[in-house]
Design an enzyme around this catalytic site. Structure first.
Site, mmCIF file in Angstrom:
data_model
loop_
_atom_site.group_PDB
_atom_site.id
_atom_site.type_symbol
_atom_site.label_atom_id
_atom_site.label_comp_id
_atom_site.label_asym_id
_atom_site.label_seq_id
_atom_site.Cartn_x
_atom_site.Cartn_y
_atom_site.Cartn_z
ATOM 1 N N GLN A 130 24.515 96.968 44.769
ATOM 2 C CA GLN A 130 24.969 97.321 46.116
ATOM 3 C C GLN A 130 24.915 98.832 46.361
ATOM 4 O O GLN A 130 24.835 99.623 45.422
ATOM 5 C CB GLN A 130 26.406 96.836 46.308
ATOM 6 C CG GLN A 130 26.549 95.326 46.242
ATOM 7 C CD GLN A 130 27.951 94.889 46.606
ATOM 8 O OE1 GLN A 130 28.679 94.391 45.782
ATOM 9 N NE2 GLN A 130 28.337 95.082 47.865
ATOM 10 N N HIS A 131 24.991 99.198 47.618
ATOM 11 C CA HIS A 131 25.286 100.561 48.114
ATOM 12 C C HIS A 131 24.166 101.579 47.993
ATOM 13 O O HIS A 131 24.254 102.644 48.600
ATOM 14 C CB HIS A 131 26.537 101.155 47.443
ATOM 15 C CG HIS A 131 27.668 100.216 47.243
ATOM 16 N ND1 HIS A 131 28.210 99.479 48.276
ATOM 17 C CD2 HIS A 131 28.357 99.852 46.120
ATOM 18 C CE1 HIS A 131 29.190 98.725 47.790
ATOM 19 N NE2 HIS A 131 29.290 98.931 46.498
ATOM 20 N N ASP B 183 24.696 91.956 44.773
ATOM 21 C CA ASP B 183 24.706 91.207 43.503
ATOM 22 C C ASP B 183 26.016 90.453 43.248
ATOM 23 O O ASP B 183 25.994 89.318 42.744
ATOM 24 C CB ASP B 183 24.343 92.104 42.300
ATOM 25 C CG ASP B 183 25.189 93.359 42.167
ATOM 26 O OD1 ASP B 183 26.101 93.584 42.990
ATOM 27 O OD2 ASP B 183 24.932 94.124 41.210
HETATM 28 O O1 LIG Z 1 28.932 99.066 43.229
HETATM 29 C C1 LIG Z 1 29.040 97.900 42.886
HETATM 30 C C2 LIG Z 1 29.899 96.970 43.666
HETATM 31 O O2 LIG Z 1 30.647 97.596 44.655
HETATM 32 C C3 LIG Z 1 28.337 97.398 41.671
HETATM 33 O O3 LIG Z 1 28.766 96.146 41.280
HETATM 34 C C4 LIG Z 1 26.864 97.394 41.894
HETATM 35 O O4 LIG Z 1 26.573 96.325 42.769
HETATM 36 C C5 LIG Z 1 26.072 97.332 40.594
HETATM 37 O O5 LIG Z 1 26.275 96.189 39.835
HETATM 38 P P1 LIG Z 1 25.700 96.010 38.345
HETATM 39 O O6 LIG Z 1 24.256 96.361 38.389
HETATM 40 O O7 LIG Z 1 26.495 96.865 37.440
HETATM 41 O O8 LIG Z 1 25.923 94.536 38.040
#
Ligand SMILES: O=C(CO)[C@@H](O)[C@H](O)COP(=O)(O)O
Ligand SMILES: Nc1ncnc2c1ncn2[C@@H]1O[C@H](COP(=O)(O)OP(=O)(O)O)[C@@H](O)[C@H]1O
Length: 463
Positions: A71-72, A224
């Site tokens: 995300q983000h 995700d």
């Molecule tokens: O920043 C967040 C949720 O807000 C993280 O969960 C990212 O979405 C990355 O996830 P992973 O790659 O570590 O599973």
């Protein structure tokens, strides 16, 4: 037999699963690594996605694909659709001051009310403010902003027209300029951050399909964590994911409202909400500890399990990448309580596992304070493959831990969305093949451990 594919373009790698669209049975799978770093050229994700697809035997016979992603991440495109600069990822903390400025300008309550979250360095809106301030020329020629999964879906579609960019509610809700309750962008907040308006991806409902090359259907995809919720069929159970990030989330019919900023009021991938807490330090704490002790991850697990619960009084505060929850972007890790008696490799390994889990448990408390019922936890993510993590987690969390078995839950959730899109049904397919009874891990809670950790971690806040 119809086939669908699900993609998880996560922080460290890209995973692909191909499943039977009716039963959910796994047919084939593939993966490829992403480069290290918190700033990544999106082209690397595209290369990894094609490599992972090849590894999974390609898209022959596949009718629909959905992409889920970290995300983000800030992906900026110029008017020709070219990437303006490498993407800043969710775990890049250079935007911490920009986030603090945005909060100071409008107030935490305002942000929470407007978009369900209070800006921290991770959120796209803070990255855009950093971008406008530090790279004004690049910012000025940015014509569209999207997220990692949006960009990959667009690449898969073969389009180069910015107007074809599509996202979904779950990922849009992590930008800081989308109101999940009304399903609309807050362009005023985008302009406040970036300085000018840009094209944003169309926010598709959970089953809207885009037609890709050769008649392939592309689902809207998801963030995700929302995809994992779909891949677990988690209903309102609390999920803990231990990948690069440590996340704690639970589906809810109600949006979260937490002006403290601990719980982000994201949306899910089905039309509901996904209150979520995220830390910056999970699986990589164990990677770093294993490297420091000169062992592999299996040996680290054996060492940790050889120590007594509580690691002889040794406490690791795992802020190795700074921290997001609590919001301490400049923090570093620390070891407390080291004595001649407890200075063993076994205790150090155990303190790393316990410290990472205690850091994540802060999210369980915050989610419970927002009304989640924490009676058990479903544990997923790369670090859940560690036997020590699986056995020690219930001793830290104080509730049973449910292990869904081997699999890629984010990619599975994306595949389930693709099957949903393909079916045209009102609800996602049942997929009983995916949702077997989870293994259960139970252990007595270690007395005083969470309190000792809280005391050590609080030293940052009182400095
Ligand atoms: O920043 C967040 C949720 O807000 C993280 O969960 C990212 O979405 C990355 O996830 P992973 O790659 O570590 O599973
Ligand atoms: N057996 C294991 N023990 C501990 N950590 C593991 C194990 N297997 C994989 N990991 C870790 O899991 C992480 C990758 O997990 P993943 O959920 O794919 O991360 P991300 O979604 O952030 O890319 C890596 O840091 C890796 O070292």
């Amino acid at each position: 037999m119809g086939l669908v594919a699900g993609v998880d373009s996560s922080t460290q790698s890209c995973k692909v699963v191909v499943r039977d669209s009716e039963t959910g049975a796994l047919v084939r799978a593939g993966r490829a690594d992403h480069p290290d770093g918190t700033e990544v050229a999106p082209e690397h994700w595209w290369t990894a996605l094609r490599t992972a697809l090849d590894d999974a035997g390609g898209l022959d016979g596949v009718d629909a694909v959905s992409v889920a992603g970290q995300q983000h991440g800030m992906v900026c495109l110029d008017e020709d659709g070219e990437v303006v600069r490498p993407a800043l990822l969710w775990n890049d903390t250079r935007s911490a001051q920009a986030a603090a400025d945005l909060v100071a300008e409008l107030g935490a309550e305002y942000w929470s009310e407007a978009v369900g979250l209070v800006p921290v360095a991770s959120f796209t809106v803070a990255k855009l403010r950093w971008f406008a301030e530090h790279e004004p020329e690049n910012a000025a020629r940015t014509a569209a902003v999207c997220l990692p999964h949006d960009w990959l879906t667009w690449k898969l579609s073969g389009s180069t027209d910015l107007g074809d960019l599509v996202t979904d509610r779950s990922d849009a809700s992590g930008t800081g300029y989308f109101d999940g309750r009304t399903g609309t962008y807050r362009r005023d907040l985008l302009v406040r951050a970036l300085g000018h308006d840009v094209l944003l991806p169309d926010v598709a409902g959970p089953t809207r399909a885009v037609r890709g090359p050769g008649g392939l259907l592309l689902g809207p995809g998801a963030g995700d964590n929302a995809a994992a919720s779909l891949g677990l069929d988690a209903a309102e159970d609390v999920v803990v994911s231990l990948g690069t990030s440590g996340t704690v989330f639970a589906r809810s019919e109600q949006p979260a409202d937490d002006p403290s900023g601990l719980v982000a009021g994201f949306s899910d991938a089905t039309g509901a909400f996904l209150p979520l807490v995220c830390t910056l330090n999970a699986a990589r704490v164990l990677d770093a500890t294993a490297a420091m002790l000169g062992v592999d991850l299996a040996e680290l697990s054996a060492l940790a399990l050889a120590a007594r619960p509580g690691a002889g009084g040794l406490t690791l505060v795992p802020y190795l990448e700074g921290e997001r929850t609590p919001n301490l972007p400049d923090a570093t890790g620390a070891v407390h309580g080291l004595t001649l008696a407890n200075a063993t490799r076994e205790n150090f390994a155990r303190a790393a596992v316990e410290g990472m889990l205690c850091g994540t448990a802060v999210g369980l408390d915050a989610l419970a304070a927002q009304g989640a019922r924490v009676t058990a936890v479903r544990l997923i993510g790369g670090a859940a493959q560690s036997e020590a993590v699986r056995r020690i987690a219930p001793a830290v969390f104080g509730v049973p831990v449910l292990l869904p078995g081997p699999g890629e839950r984010v990619a599975d959730g994306a595949a389930r969305q693709a099957a949903w899109v393909l079916s045209g049904s009102a609800a996602p397919p049942r997929w009983d093949a995916l949702f077997g009874a989870p293994e259960r891990s139970e252990a007595p809670q270690v007395p005083g451990l969470r309190e000792r950790y809280a005391e050590a971690a609080t030293r940052y806040l009182t400095r």
